[in-house]
Design a protein around this motif. Sequence first.
Motif, short mmCIF file in Angstrom:
data_model
loop_
_atom_site.label_atom_id
_atom_site.label_comp_id
_atom_site.label_asym_id
_atom_site.label_seq_id
_atom_site.Cartn_x
_atom_site.Cartn_y
_atom_site.Cartn_z
N UNK A 81 -9.41 10.77 -0.82
CA UNK A 81 -8.90 9.69 0.02
C UNK A 81 -9.73 8.60 0.63
N UNK A 82 -10.82 9.02 1.34
CA UNK A 82 -11.85 8.36 1.71
C UNK A 82 -12.32 7.24 0.52
N UNK A 83 -12.55 7.50 -0.47
CA UNK A 83 -13.02 6.75 -1.58
C UNK A 83 -12.01 5.73 -1.70
N UNK A 84 -10.84 6.06 -1.78
CA UNK A 84 -9.49 5.08 -2.19
C UNK A 84 -9.47 4.20 -1.09
N UNK A 85 -9.82 4.56 0.26
CA UNK A 85 -9.45 3.63 1.49
C UNK A 85 -10.48 2.79 2.17
N UNK A 86 -11.73 3.48 1.82
CA UNK A 86 -13.08 2.80 2.47
C UNK A 86 -13.44 1.36 1.70
N UNK A 87 -13.81 0.58 2.14
CA UNK A 87 -14.50 -0.60 1.47
C UNK A 87 -15.74 -0.31 0.87
N UNK A 88 -15.81 -0.61 -0.50
CA UNK A 88 -17.13 -0.36 -1.19
C UNK A 88 -17.43 -1.60 -1.76
N UNK A 102 0.83 -1.07 0.00
CA UNK A 102 -0.11 -0.09 0.01
C UNK A 102 0.95 1.39 0.05
N UNK A 103 0.45 2.43 -0.85
CA UNK A 103 1.37 3.54 -0.90
C UNK A 103 1.34 4.18 0.62
N UNK A 104 2.21 5.12 0.87
CA UNK A 104 2.22 5.86 1.92
C UNK A 104 1.15 6.79 1.89
N UNK A 105 0.89 7.39 2.82
CA UNK A 105 -0.22 8.46 3.25
C UNK A 105 0.00 9.70 2.14
N UNK A 106 0.87 10.31 1.98
CA UNK A 106 1.40 11.41 1.10
C UNK A 106 1.05 10.91 -0.16
N UNK A 107 1.54 9.62 -0.78
CA UNK A 107 1.25 9.12 -2.12
C UNK A 107 -0.23 9.05 -2.18
N UNK A 108 -0.96 8.41 -1.21
CA UNK A 108 -2.32 8.16 -1.38
C UNK A 108 -3.34 9.55 -1.82
N UNK A 109 -2.62 10.71 -1.13
CA UNK A 109 -3.19 11.98 -1.21
C UNK A 109 -2.81 12.19 -2.67
#
Length: 84
Positions: free
Chosen positions: A59-66, A42-49
């Motif tokens: 970021x919520x969309x990327x990290x939350x289960x859907x 998983x990428x680091x927090x900065x990269x996720x942003x």
Amino acid sequence: MTSFGEKLRELMKSNNMTQKELADKLNVKRGSVSNWITNRRCPDAETIVRIADNFDVTVDFLLKDTNSNELMKIKNDINEMKNL
């Protein structure tokens, strides 16, 4: 449930973006992108942003289960917005 890697893969696909292109935009190695897509890493927090900014999602969309239906709806919404 849809994982981070599945979401990233779908976002790249809907934007006609290769792993190399995303890696270049984020200034990371293509292998890193491959590891994210396959959920090996998983990428680091900065990269996720930066990923969220690149695809204009939260970021919520990327990290939350859907579930798959939610992802398809979001994908369709993205495509509709592009056509405006």
